[in-house]
Design a protein around this motif. Structure first.
Motif, PDB file in Angstrom:
ATOM      1  N   PRO A 144     -26.002  53.430  19.056  1.00  0.00           N
ATOM      2  CA  PRO A 144     -25.313  52.012  19.206  1.00  0.00           C
ATOM      3  C   PRO A 144     -26.416  50.791  18.921  1.00  0.00           C
ATOM      4  O   PRO A 144     -26.158  49.827  18.518  1.00  0.00           O
ATOM      5  CB  PRO A 144     -24.391  51.840  20.099  1.00  0.00           C
ATOM      6  N   ALA A 145     -27.416  51.188  19.932  1.00  0.00           N
ATOM      7  CA  ALA A 145     -29.003  50.115  20.337  1.00  0.00           C
ATOM      8  C   ALA A 145     -29.083  49.807  18.573  1.00  0.00           C
ATOM      9  O   ALA A 145     -30.287  48.518  18.304  1.00  0.00           O
ATOM     10  CB  ALA A 145     -30.260  50.491  20.770  1.00  0.00           C
ATOM     11  N   LYS A 146     -29.189  50.770  17.290  1.00  0.00           N
ATOM     12  CA  LYS A 146     -29.758  50.144  15.925  1.00  0.00           C
ATOM     13  C   LYS A 146     -28.655  49.840  14.883  1.00  0.00           C
ATOM     14  O   LYS A 146     -28.636  49.818  13.844  1.00  0.00           O
ATOM     15  CB  LYS A 146     -30.199  51.688  15.313  1.00  0.00           C
ATOM     16  N   LEU A 147     -27.087  49.319  15.834  1.00  0.00           N
ATOM     17  CA  LEU A 147     -26.083  48.959  15.175  1.00  0.00           C
ATOM     18  C   LEU A 147     -26.475  47.584  14.335  1.00  0.00           C
ATOM     19  O   LEU A 147     -26.299  47.234  13.492  1.00  0.00           O
ATOM     20  CB  LEU A 147     -24.808  49.354  15.718  1.00  0.00           C
ATOM     21  N   VAL A 148     -27.130  46.839  14.728  1.00  0.00           N
ATOM     22  CA  VAL A 148     -27.879  45.508  14.549  1.00  0.00           C
ATOM     23  C   VAL A 148     -28.607  45.633  13.560  1.00  0.00           C
ATOM     24  O   VAL A 148     -28.087  45.160  12.294  1.00  0.00           O
ATOM     25  CB  VAL A 148     -28.123  44.590  15.521  1.00  0.00           C
ATOM     26  N   ASP A 149     -29.580  46.682  13.470  1.00  0.00           N
ATOM     27  CA  ASP A 149     -30.538  46.799  12.252  1.00  0.00           C
ATOM     28  C   ASP A 149     -29.814  47.437  10.612  1.00  0.00           C
ATOM     29  O   ASP A 149     -29.774  46.908   9.965  1.00  0.00           O
ATOM     30  CB  ASP A 149     -31.414  47.390  12.574  1.00  0.00           C
ATOM     31  N   ARG A 150     -29.007  48.200  11.515  1.00  0.00           N
ATOM     32  CA  ARG A 150     -28.219  49.611  10.160  1.00  0.00           C
ATOM     33  C   ARG A 150     -27.602  48.063   9.460  1.00  0.00           C
ATOM     34  O   ARG A 150     -26.602  49.049   8.251  1.00  0.00           O
ATOM     35  CB  ARG A 150     -27.724  50.202  11.089  1.00  0.00           C
ATOM     36  N   ILE A 151     -26.733  47.622   9.796  1.00  0.00           N
ATOM     37  CA  ILE A 151     -25.249  46.767   9.281  1.00  0.00           C
ATOM     38  C   ILE A 151     -25.445  45.351   9.072  1.00  0.00           C
ATOM     39  O   ILE A 151     -25.546  45.032   8.878  1.00  0.00           O
ATOM     40  CB  ILE A 151     -24.114  46.846  10.690  1.00  0.00           C
ATOM     41  N   GLY A 152     -26.401  44.343  10.490  1.00  0.00           N
ATOM     42  CA  GLY A 152     -26.488  43.123  10.288  1.00  0.00           C
ATOM     43  C   GLY A 152     -27.600  43.094   9.087  1.00  0.00           C
ATOM     44  O   GLY A 152     -27.314  41.767   8.646  1.00  0.00           O
ATOM     45  N   LYS A 153     -28.760  43.892   9.019  1.00  0.00           N
ATOM     46  CA  LYS A 153     -29.341  44.252   7.892  1.00  0.00           C
ATOM     47  C   LYS A 153     -29.840  44.686   6.589  1.00  0.00           C
ATOM     48  O   LYS A 153     -30.658  44.200   5.904  1.00  0.00           O
ATOM     49  CB  LYS A 153     -30.701  44.268   8.855  1.00  0.00           C
ATOM     50  N   ILE A 154     -28.883  45.404   6.721  1.00  0.00           N
ATOM     51  CA  ILE A 154     -28.597  46.167   5.602  1.00  0.00           C
ATOM     52  C   ILE A 154     -27.372  45.827   4.875  1.00  0.00           C
ATOM     53  O   ILE A 154     -27.293  45.512   3.587  1.00  0.00           O
ATOM     54  CB  ILE A 154     -29.156  47.726   5.799  1.00  0.00           C
ATOM     55  N   LEU A 155     -26.241  46.562   5.742  1.00  0.00           N
ATOM     56  CA  LEU A 155     -24.969  46.816   5.157  1.00  0.00           C
ATOM     57  C   LEU A 155     -24.261  45.371   4.933  1.00  0.00           C
ATOM     58  O   LEU A 155     -23.804  45.466   3.790  1.00  0.00           O
ATOM     59  CB  LEU A 155     -24.024  47.497   5.976  1.00  0.00           C
ATOM     60  N   THR A 156     -24.510  44.459   5.657  1.00  0.00           N
ATOM     61  CA  THR A 156     -23.841  43.149   5.752  1.00  0.00           C
ATOM     62  C   THR A 156     -24.142  42.426   4.782  1.00  0.00           C
ATOM     63  O   THR A 156     -23.658  41.481   4.016  1.00  0.00           O
ATOM     64  CB  THR A 156     -23.589  42.185   6.978  1.00  0.00           C
ATOM     65  N   PRO A 157     -25.904  42.403   4.442  1.00  0.00           N
ATOM     66  CA  PRO A 157     -26.243  41.608   2.912  1.00  0.00           C
ATOM     67  C   PRO A 157     -25.602  41.944   2.008  1.00  0.00           C
ATOM     68  O   PRO A 157     -25.444  41.260   1.086  1.00  0.00           O
ATOM     69  CB  PRO A 157     -28.034  41.850   3.144  1.00  0.00           C
ATOM     70  N   ALA A 158     -25.462  43.623   2.041  1.00  0.00           N
ATOM     71  CA  ALA A 158     -24.811  44.372   0.891  1.00  0.00           C
ATOM     72  C   ALA A 158     -23.745  43.759   0.386  1.00  0.00           C
ATOM     73  O   ALA A 158     -22.998  43.610  -1.193  1.00  0.00           O
ATOM     74  CB  ALA A 158     -24.996  45.601   1.714  1.00  0.00           C
ATOM     75  N   LEU A 159     -22.650  43.890   0.980  1.00  0.00           N
ATOM     76  CA  LEU A 159     -21.366  43.665   1.186  1.00  0.00           C
ATOM     77  C   LEU A 159     -21.365  42.477   0.491  1.00  0.00           C
ATOM     78  O   LEU A 159     -20.284  41.919  -0.149  1.00  0.00           O
ATOM     79  CB  LEU A 159     -20.578  43.666   2.613  1.00  0.00           C
ATOM     80  N   VAL A 160     -22.221  40.551   1.272  1.00  0.00           N
ATOM     81  CA  VAL A 160     -21.813  39.938   0.468  1.00  0.00           C
ATOM     82  C   VAL A 160     -22.426  39.113  -0.329  1.00  0.00           C
ATOM     83  O   VAL A 160     -21.489  38.661  -1.661  1.00  0.00           O
ATOM     84  CB  VAL A 160     -22.522  39.074   2.059  1.00  0.00           C
TER      85      VAL A 160
END
Length: 444
Positions: A144-160
């Motif tokens: 869970p400590a890496k969720l921010v990097d994996r979702i906030g920095k990678i998946l979210t920009p891709a989704l946007v």
């Protein structure tokens, strides 16, 4: 790092993660259909939708941050036993019994099924997809400590980016003019939109996702409680702004789609037809990727939040083992039991949603009522009774609902509002026999 400080960039990234966690496939499907059905009244309808589809989830995140960091802390203000039962039902209903399995099936039906031959649909292809989907979910949730990097920095920009491509065509090359409002939108577009946002169930999701956000903030080295709350509120505002922008864009796409794609029965079909109209055959690919990314981030958030709660509730079982248990269970449900569990889970969600709203509302009045338990109990009891009535009605048993049919707004499943207010006011009038710990903190 100073325990009282967190960088604005870190908060922004956490806000992006929260935005992605909220933005599941269901959230992408509601606004386009609202836009098409509300037509020339779409701006009024989406205003009502934003109040409950964005405002309530934001308030939910803030309520959990202020109350201590979990739904249990908030629900225990009614009674410790109620807090445990309510929280367990909350996590199981929106997690492995319904919300998590649905992310895989929706991804499959919109992103994969259109490209398969009829004889290959379902069966082994769904099994193979769900195994892959939940393997990725588990892998990304294990730390869970890496969720921010994996979702906030990678998946979210891709989704946007994918969403921008999907709806950008509707702005660059409008499909047509809005038509006339139909159904409930013709008579009361604001109220109808308000109720549609209420039915997204994101207020419940907010209580579940808040624990992920707070953990992400604390993992940045923040230990000061006030700073955690401030950071959670700012992250919630960032997520709410993103959700609002997406909902406005998708509702515009739906409002202008009538002449191009005709009347559609559901938001998924409408999005699919609009994507095909705007981009041709590649539109289905764009839509499939968007839905898949949205569902994956939601699945990761739900697995992580549910595993975090149950590992705290049952510390002998590790977080990582719960991640594997819930991922495997959700994969099985997605393949063999989703339809049956939906029939059970939806009434449960309808039952607990009003209580969720009442708890969130009371959390903002906690200082005013001095944490008085009688107020919480007085408001929750009628809400629980009417929630059970609505839940049974959703399951097809309307006998109890007919008893309360005299209540205002009962037809809209909002009949609990006035009784909850009345119960809370009665609770204010009841003298406290003993000074509770909650009340003591306001008087000492």
């Amino acid at each position: 790092m100073n325990s009282n400080k967190i960088t604005l960039g870190s908060v922004f990234t956490i806000g992006l993660m929260l935005f992605a966690l909220f933005l599941g496939a269901g959230n992408m499907i509601f606004p386009p259909l609202l836009g098409q059905q509300s037509g020339d009244s779409s701006w009024i309808a989406i205003a009502g939708f934003l109040l409950t589809g964005v405002g309530l989830p934001l308030l939910g995140v803030i309520a959990i941050a202020k109350s201590g960091g979990s739904p249990l802390d908030l629900a225990s203000r009614v009674h410790p036993i109620f807090g445990i039962i309510f929280t367990i039902i909350l996590y199981l209903a929106i997690g492995p019994f319904f919300g998590i399995p649905r992310t895989a099936t929706v991804s499959y039906e919109i992103g994969i099924l259109p490209f398969l031959a009829q004889e290959s649909a379902g069966g082994w292809t769904l099994l193979l997809f769900s195994i892959l989907f939940f393997a990725v979910t588990a892998w990304l949730s294990l730390n869970p400590a890496k969720l921010v990097d994996r979702i906030g920095k990678i998946l979210t920009p891709a989704l946007v980016i994918i969403l921008a491509v999907l709806v950008g065509g509707a702005f660059i090359n409008p499909m047509g003019e809005p038509g006339q409002a139909t159904g409930g939108y013709a008579d009361s577009p604001f109220i109808t939109g308000f109720l549609e946002g209420y039915l997204t169930l994101d207020a419940i999701a907010a209580l579940v996702f808040a624990i992920v956000i707070i953990s992400a903030i604390e993992n940045k080295g923040v230990t000061d409680r006030r700073q955690v709350v401030r950071s959670a509120i700012l992250a919630g505002l960032i997520a709410a702004s993103g959700l609002g922008a997406v909902y406005l864009s998708l509702s515009y796409l739906g409002a202008t789609s009538l002449n191009a794609v005709g009347v559609q029965d559901n938001g998924g079909a409408l999005l699919s037809a609009a994507a095909n109209y705007l981009y041709g055959p590649s539109g289905a690919i764009i839509l499939g990727i968007a839905i898949g990314a949205a569902c994956l981030t939601t699945s990761i958030g739900l697995v992580s939040a549910t595993s975090s709660y149950f590992s705290r509730r049952f510390p002998k079982v590790s977080y990582r083992l719960f991640v594997l248990i819930f991922s495997v269970f959700s994969m099985m449900v997605a393949n063999i039991g989703l339809a049956q569990l939906i029939a059970v889970s939806v009434p449960v969600l309808v039952m607990i949603y009003p209580m969720t709203i009442v708890l969130i509302s009371l959390s903002f009045l906690d200082k005013t009522i001095k944490g008085k338990r009688a107020v919480y109990v007085g408001a929750i009891i009628p809400t629980l009774i009417l929630g059970i009535s609505d839940g049974l009605a959703a399951a097809g048993f309307t006998a109890l609902a007919s008893v309360f049919s005299f209540l205002p707004l009962m037809d809209q499943s909002l009949g609990w509002i006035l009784p909850a207010i009345a119960g809370g006011l009665i609770g204010m009038l009841i003298p406290s026999a003993t000074g509770s710990a909650a009340q003591a903190k306001y008087t000492n």
